[in-house]
Design an enzyme around this catalytic site. Structure first.
Site: not given
Length: 668
Positions: A184-186
């Site tokens: 889960n990226e920024p």
């Protein structure tokens, strides 16, 4: 004798009192952690943190077994979790811990995958599942090889499998440097579900350890969403090492925001951050404890407090006032020393004494306030360099000073560095060898002709992800050896003082190295026994993204530790200094020796770095930083000089910084 292969995990610049990371009472904990929004447990070493997590997982497995239920685990991959899986495997083998009632869900999978050569589930199987008695039917993972149009249906099915299993009891994940958990990226939403996501540049760079270079990392991942992670009944986030200190502070003390996905765990009622002291270094109770509790003021803490105070007031040390101290929570120091003036003078002198133009010690001088002792002179000096250019990148100016001042300098290159050479370099040297053979051997040397054709054919047919043949790796190693010898000659070091240890752990042919073992340690130990140095320099820059620095440093520290256990006489008269390289620099408050450079000396350092021409502008593993290594080194050295200048000390063009390593302090 006992062998410890992970002594680097005990290197902590800030000599933290136990009361700050292990408070005795709930009241003390509440006071110290007032800025922390997620329960955070700090351990002196990674080994102790690993044991804590393994204890929790073992307890849950057994409690569920007693109830006749399964224990459902959500599991990530990555270096941070490797030793946890090793400990669980050890408990299975030595303590008969059974995993028959465990159901496991892989937290994320790379996409798209061509087969499962580098898949996340393959890593989990190799590290964990294949070594315990978990039933095959209890292992679940996304499939990274399916067509993209089928991914969404697979994601919904995966979530149904988790629900049918009763939900996840324990979610175990590492944390990326951008605050990503799982993949889960920024920008990920708090309610995000299992989905396909584009992997950002920082995460791709971190994933290179599982692949053969960043170009091989797939562009996407299929990942459990933040919503899925928050639905787990208990969540453990794990981080080790100072390279994770910044993101741990943002996650634990920073605002709740989508730019730091791990911060969403502030809303979970049973989330836990598990870190060692190095990863906790930027938390307020460790870095600036005077802001949350009363302190016992050691010299190091006073220096850290004044450097911090100078930063927030934008004043040099000698211009700090009583008002500055009172307004920023440092009135205790006024009571301790009587006035700002007295405290300022103490720390100014302390910092001044770290600066020396004599890194090997100045002969026939009073060395009371010098970082290095005057005798013996000259000294036998060993500089350990993980790769064949870290010596000049990290401490090239200091090396030249040591040579010019008459010390006996040995450079020990710990690895061949062969994977960091592009194929184009091999082709260039092969053309030279072929031409040389035609001119001077009348093209009759059959060995050269045969090898030339073999290597030429291999390179022409080489595909992405293919491992180089041993012949190609040997040529790449020769290229780097030649460059290292040239740089040493430029710095005035005789070639019989240039040593290539070629530690075996490095020779995997891949970015991901082999485990470091006693074989590596014995090579280093034998070398040290031969030289019997008075001064050793080792890489303290453990943020190297590919892990080579850490393993090399562990090999040296383990060798020194074994020598100490044997009461080796040479070690009693030896000092050990840690340097940092292209990736980071020591905070000024912890520097114990700082060697200044003039503009001419900085230019000479650049010239030595540029002798490593294969790394000059096309090295394959530069990381996210697009600056070349000589540019990083100069920027870093100039920044250190500016910090000293800002604090009101002497103004230099550039400076190289060092911290002393004390075997008995760190290793015991």
């Amino acid at each position: 004798m006992s062998l410890n292969l992970n002594l680097s995990s005990r290197i902590v610049l800030n000599k933290v009192s136990e009361e700050f990371y292990n408070p005795k009472t709930a009241v003390e904990r509440s006071e110290l952690t007032q800025r922390e929004k997620i329960p955070t447990s700090i351990f002196p070493s990674e080994e102790e943190g690993v044991k804590r997590i393994a204890d929790a997982i073992e307890a849950k497995i057994k409690s569920q077994a007693r109830l006749g239920k399964n224990c459902v685990l959500g599991l990530g991959t990555g270096q941070s979790l490797t030793h946890i899986y090793e400990e669980l495997v050890r408990r299975h083998n030595e303590e008969k811990l059974s995993f028959k009632n465990v159901v496991a869900f892989n937290a994320y999978e790379y996409f798209p995958l061509n087969g499962n050569k580098h898949s996340s589930i393959k890593q989990l199987r190799e590290q964990f599942f294949s070594k315990v008695d978990i039933p095959e039917e209890n292992i679940h993972s996304m499939d990274g090889t399916i067509p993209q149009e089928k991914v969404q249906d697979q994601c919904r099915q995966y979530e149904r499998q988790i629900q049918e299993a009763g939900g996840i009891d324990i979610m175990l994940l590492g944390i990326g440097r951008s605050g990503n958990i799982a993949a889960n990226e920024p920008g990920s939403m708090m309610t995000s579900a299992t989905r396909l996501i584009l992997v950002d540049a920082t995460s791709r760079q971190e994933m290179t350890m599982s692949f053969d270079g960043q170009d091989q990392v797939p562009p996407c991942s299929i990942t459990l969403g933040i919503g899925n992670i928050l639905a787990a009944r208990k969540v453990f986030i794990v981080a080790w090492g100072d390279e994770k200190a910044d993101i741990i502070k943002k996650t634990v003390e920073g605002p709740f925001q989508d730019t730091t996905p791990a911060s969403y765990l502030q809303t979970h009622n049973d989330a836990h951050i598990i870190v060692d002291l190095a990863a906790a270094a930027k938390l307020t109770r460790i870095e600036h404890p005077w802001l949350v509790t009363s302190c016992e003021w050691t010299d190091q803490m006073i220096r850290a407090a004044l450097v911090w105070l100078c930063g927030i007031t934008h004043k040099p040390v000698l211009k700090l006032t009583n008002k500055d101290y009172n307004q920023n929570g440092l009135s205790d120091l006024l009571a301790l020393y009587g006035s700002a003036y007295n405290t300022n003078i103490k720390i100014f002198n302390d910092l001044q004494h770290t600066i020396t133009g004599w890194p090997g010690g100045k002969p026939n001088a009073d060395d009371t306030y010098r970082p290095e002792r005057a005798k013996p002179f000259p000294k036998r000096v060993v500089v350990f360099s993980p790769h064949p250019d870290d010596d000049v990148i990290s401490m090239g100016g200091t090396i030249r000073r040591l040579v010019q001042q008459g010390h006996d300098i040995h450079i020990a290159y710990e690895t061949s560095g062969n994977i960091a050479v592009n194929d184009e370099e091999v082709t260039r040297f092969m053309h030279f060898i072929n031409g040389f053979n035609q001119i001077f051997s009348d093209d009759k040397d059959q060995v050269i002709k045969t090898k030339y054709q073999e290597i030429k054919k291999f390179l022409a047919n080489k595909k992405e992800g293919d491992i180089d043949t041993r012949d190609v790796l040997n040529i790449k190693g020769l290229i780097r050896r030649g460059e290292a010898r040239t740089a040493c000659t430029y710095n005035g070091i005789p070639l019989d003082h240039v040593h290539f240890l070629d530690l075996p752990f490095y020779e995997s042919g891949r970015v991901e190295k082999l485990p470091m073992t006693i074989k590596d340690v014995n090579i280093v130990r034998k070398f040290l026994q031969q030289i019997k140095p008075h001064q050793i320099y080792i890489a303290g820059d453990l943020a190297d993204p590919h892990g080579t620095h850490r393993k090399c440093t562990n090999a040296v520290l383990a060798a020194i530790d074994l020598e100490e256990q044997e009461h080796a006489g040479w070690l009693k008269d030896c000092r050990i200094w840690m340097y940092r390289g292209a990736w980071a620099e020591y905070p000024v408050e912890y520097i114990e020796m700082c060697v200044p450079m003039s503009p001419e000396e900085l230019r000479a350092k650049r010239n030595a770095i540029l002798k490593h021409s294969s790394q000059a502008d096309s090295a394959p593993y530069l990381g996210n930083d697009e600056r070349l290594f000589w540019q990083r080194a100069e920027d870093r050295n100039r920044a250190t000089a500016k910090l000293y200048d800002d604090l009101g000390l002497a103004s230099y063009e550039a400076m190289e910084a060092f911290v002393e390593y004390h075997p008995q302090t760190y290793a015991k």
